[in-house]
Design an enzyme around this catalytic site. Sequence first.
Site, mmCIF file in Angstrom:
data_model
loop_
_atom_site.group_PDB
_atom_site.id
_atom_site.type_symbol
_atom_site.label_atom_id
_atom_site.label_comp_id
_atom_site.label_asym_id
_atom_site.label_seq_id
_atom_site.Cartn_x
_atom_site.Cartn_y
_atom_site.Cartn_z
ATOM 1 N N LYS A 108 39.687 40.403 33.060
ATOM 2 C CA LYS A 108 40.936 40.964 33.579
ATOM 3 C C LYS A 108 40.822 41.439 35.016
ATOM 4 C CE LYS A 108 43.210 41.396 29.399
ATOM 5 N NZ LYS A 108 43.472 42.033 28.149
ATOM 6 N N THR A 109 39.737 41.105 35.699
ATOM 7 C CA THR A 109 39.547 41.571 37.067
ATOM 8 C C THR A 109 39.954 40.479 38.058
ATOM 9 O OG1 THR A 109 37.649 42.797 36.250
ATOM 10 C CG2 THR A 109 37.861 42.615 38.623
#
Lengths: 335, 373
Positions: A108-109
């Site tokens: 999710k980065t």
Amino acid sequence: MTSEPDAPLFADRPEWEDVVPLPQYENVDPLAPIFYTDEYKDATNYFRGIVKTGEMSPRVLELTENIIRQNPAHYSAWQYRYKTLMALKAPLDVELRLMDELAVRYLKTYQVWHHRRLLVTETREPGPELEFITKSLQEDMKNYHTWSYRQWLLAYFNDDALWSDELNFADQMLESDIRNNSAWHHRFFVVFQSGVRTGDENREEVVRRELAFVKNYISLAPNNASAWNYLRGILDHSATPYSQLLLFVTPYSVPRSPDADLVDVIDLENPPPSMGAQLPCVAAIEFLADIHENEGGDDIMKATELWRSLADEHDTIRKKSREYRIRDALQKVQV
Amino acid sequence: MPTTNSESDLEPLAELPRLATTGHATHCKMCLAGLPAGQVDIDSSRLALVFYCLGSLDLLDIINNKTNNDERQMWVSWVWEQQTSGPYGSGFKPGPYMTPEKHLGVPDNDYSNDNSPHIIVTYTALLCLAILRDDFTRLDRSGLIKFLRSCQKDDGSFSTEPLGGDSDLRTVYCAFAISSMLDDWSGVNVDRAFGFIASCRSYEGGYGQSPFCEAQGGTTYCALASMHLANRSFLLIEHLSASERRNTIRWLIQNQDGSGGFCGRTGKDADACYCFWCGASLSILGVGELVNTSALARFVASCQFKFGGIAKAPGEHPDPFHTYLALAALSLHPPQQDVSAPSSWILQALDPLLNTKQDTAAWARQHIPAPGN
Ligand SMILES: [Zn+2]
């Protein structure tokens, strides 16, 4: 090269002795200060030291990896790492294999995916990436970053070999979850937004194929907003009037008739709702109302009745927006 | 999408619990006081987090009543300390995480390419200072214009930093919001940016983060707010056709699901932040009244954490981002005032285009433009 959890601090490593660590400045009255761990303080002290001198060496790769594993959102570490890779002419396939691991870990980065884009823009080898993306989607089938990376890759390199199996891929994703909107979106992108592929020159035929495809999926699971949005997308894109779908949509917009399952002649162009599907279906009523509104004249009243039934009975959470449509349509009639 | 949602609107509502305003303010003040090591990923966006905390306190109307002047002056000077300038113009950096200490208590402020301003952070910094009613005499306006110019790319989008970083609709919005607050659009090529926005539109009626991406609530807000911020300055005609506008409204409305909250993409679970992104988008399109406000309030109530703060969904941990955006959504779409909704649910009015309290937006527009402009 991977940092172990109990690896010694950089301050205790003889091979880092020549670097002057620079502690972070912090105001005496800081806002939202973070109570860093000793390991993070240690690594970032050395990182600021390195940035100050401008060193770009293999050990910088070790240091930035260490920081990224502690804080994958540290974009300065990512940026400096990329600059160092370029300066060293480091083998980028090795870097990509490391990224295979980090991407799944920090799915999710933003930075993980941005770094990957930069690398592939350099290597210009998008082929293996598709396989990697397919694998990482198994971890999270709706991950926005993963899907947008795939869409970027296809559009950016845009070569025929890359596109050749893409429709199959979208099919497989839909087969494993027919409600995965990301997969529906991807299908639209592949079919309508990527130029014309060999075999798809007849655009009317393509529209027919897609209509058959989405009708079939709607019949399997009528209450699937993604499929209805896709249907509307095809019609809008090809400027096909919604009214052409009247025959298909009508059975979905009414309660199941008791003798429905006794029909022995199945219209292949208009597959009926599957047995056990919950009817009437909100999206079908909404669709039918749009057809009637478009027809105008007496049909407007039919549309308002349908909106009324949604507002009062079938989809009460959106009551206000259906009443808005009723007011809007009636106003047009009066004018 | 469930076939029926008969639980809302028809029967008399179960009474709403109070909006735990004190608890939410405490959550934000605690985050301003310090964050545990586990939140180290905030390091490179600290100023944005500060904005969500201050913005929450502002909407709860306790900036001026329940904080003291010394405290506010400390906050103001911390935010100004993040202003940084160099060959690519000036703006704000997220915090001191790349700033070494020269000697004890003194920052080493030599500009370095690895400590440059960040476009999203710069937008939040201007709002923080407006919330704290700063007079902006310290703002390097021409540097800011130069910074925007060096961030814009050929495709019309903006990178987060002059020398790189990702670029998408979020950064377009920040560049537009900054230009609008400055009342000076010379830092951006508006036509080109509009081209980028249009290329992000999806068949569903929403906008994806980048061209060809799936429609998403947050980036749909960015697209619509950007277009309307520009319209506000240039009196441009509507950029959406009637059918496009209708499609967008339809998709936004569809995102309010049975829980009362909004999801960010078709078929995903509701999330407190999308109550703002989708709800504010509807306000911008002039149809904010279509939101089912009682259902929305019940969803936010279910996201309240028992010790203060609002989480993205029931049962999750709270954070300032979701706390602020849930409060902002309520400010635009408060539940109807009647016996079933306690007055704690009525908050200060919000400007949906700049995403800040209305009088804070007015302050920004009054003090950020160059004097005599
Ligand atoms: Zn969220």
